[in-house]
Design a protein around this motif. Structure first.
Motif, PDB file in Angstrom:
ATOM      1  N   ALA A  28      56.595  91.960  51.875  1.00 32.59           N
ATOM      2  CA  ALA A  28      57.767  91.318  52.349  1.00 32.59           C
ATOM      3  C   ALA A  28      58.267  90.441  51.518  1.00 32.59           C
ATOM      4  CB  ALA A  28      57.236  90.483  53.734  1.00 32.59           C
ATOM      5  N   ASN A  33      62.631  87.228  54.871  1.00 29.69           N
ATOM      6  CA  ASN A  33      62.031  86.497  55.586  1.00 29.69           C
ATOM      7  C   ASN A  33      62.677  85.306  55.986  1.00 29.69           C
ATOM      8  OD1 ASN A  33      59.830  88.201  55.662  1.00 29.69           O
ATOM      9  ND2 ASN A  33      58.484  86.866  54.289  1.00 29.69           N
ATOM     10  N   ASP A 175      57.743  94.675  54.360  1.00 29.50           N
ATOM     11  CA  ASP A 175      59.371  94.301  54.306  1.00 29.50           C
ATOM     12  C   ASP A 175      60.062  94.983  55.423  1.00 29.50           C
ATOM     13  OD1 ASP A 175      61.643  92.961  52.385  1.00 29.50           O
ATOM     14  OD2 ASP A 175      62.271  94.781  53.022  1.00 29.50           O
TER      15      ASP A 175
END
Length: 263
Positions: A28, A33, A175
């Motif tokens: 991620a 985020n 992700d």
């Protein structure tokens, strides 16, 4: 009988290369985020701190995983519950000896002054086996982790064994999974997802490949090949963009990767 917490070399496992264990899953990104979940707090250090953003705190929950309890981002906690159910069904002996070294912890990635740990968003969990943590960046892996990482992968979680600085006790929402949660409305109205370019805060094998290619292209200038996109990597990207007459944005975009022979 060998202990599940025994640490062995990756060559002693069926894993061909730890850098490719996650297949198409990507770690991620800080930029994704932040755009989709929001910032848990305004400042970060190497020390674990609590979130301060009320909107983020409203998305946090605590739950019982069976052998341990965790506090994290709501969709991540619920996904981990499903993972633990599968581990209990498929690897009951390992399930009984699993523990957690934490999930929600607002801090920087170890050794970085720019990359925020995905623990800060509560989408990562560190596991213990038989009360023991797998050693960090030592090239070894606990036997039990080798048995359960495919279950995490199946649910869209990225295994930290693939980080250039190996972190086998660490599992995080990929992700792709964070973006799926956004599409499903887990964070309210989703914001625009940043273009898929490597940038400040990113880490993983793709960043390591970028750093190695930059060192080849800019020799004798050399940056640390640590797989963490920090200020030095950004400066090297800017230098390469200037060398090739590319837009100087300091990001590892598709144009930059292609010019470096990485696409």
């Amino acid at each position: 009988m060998p202990s599940f917490s025994e640490e062995i070399t990756f060559s002693a496992t069926p894993i061909a290369s730890r850098l490719t264990v996650n297949g198409a899953l990507r770690p991620a990104r800080n930029s994704v985020n932040t755009a989709l979940i929001g910032m848990p707090r305004g400042t970060y250090t190497q020390d674990c701190q609590n979130p301060t953003n009320p909107a983020f705190i409203a998305m946090v929950e605590t739950a019982d995983m069976g052998p341990f309890r965790v506090t994290g981002l709501r969709p991540a906690v619920r996904a981990l519950r499903r993972i633990m159910d599968d581990i209990q069904a498929e690897q009951p002996a390992i399930h009984r000896v699993l523990g957690s070294a934490g999930m929600l912890c607002c801090r920087l990635v170890r050794g970085s002054s720019t990359s925020i740990s995905n623990h800060a968003w509560g989408i990562a969990v560190d596991l213990t086996i038989e009360g023991r943590l797998d050693g960090y960046n030592d090239g070894l892996v606990q036997r039990g982790l080798v048995e359960i990482y495919p279950i995490f992968n199946r649910h869209g979680f990225y295994w930290g064994a693939a980080f250039p600085r190996e972190d086998s006790m660490h599992f995080e929402a990929s992700d792709q999974l964070v973006q799926k949660w956004a599409r499903d409305g887990e964070f309210g109205t989703p914001a625009s997802v940043p273009p898929r370019a490597l940038t400040i805060g990113d880490r993983g094998p793709a960043v390591l490949a970028l750093q190695m290619a930059l060192n080849r292209a800019l020799a004798p200038v050399e940056i640390d090949e640590d797989g963490i996109f920090g200020k030095d990597t950004r400066a090297a990207v800017l230098a390469f963009q200037a060398q090739r007459g590319l837009t100087p944005d300091g990001q590892g975009s598709g144009v930059v990767l292609e010019a470096l022979g990485l696409k």
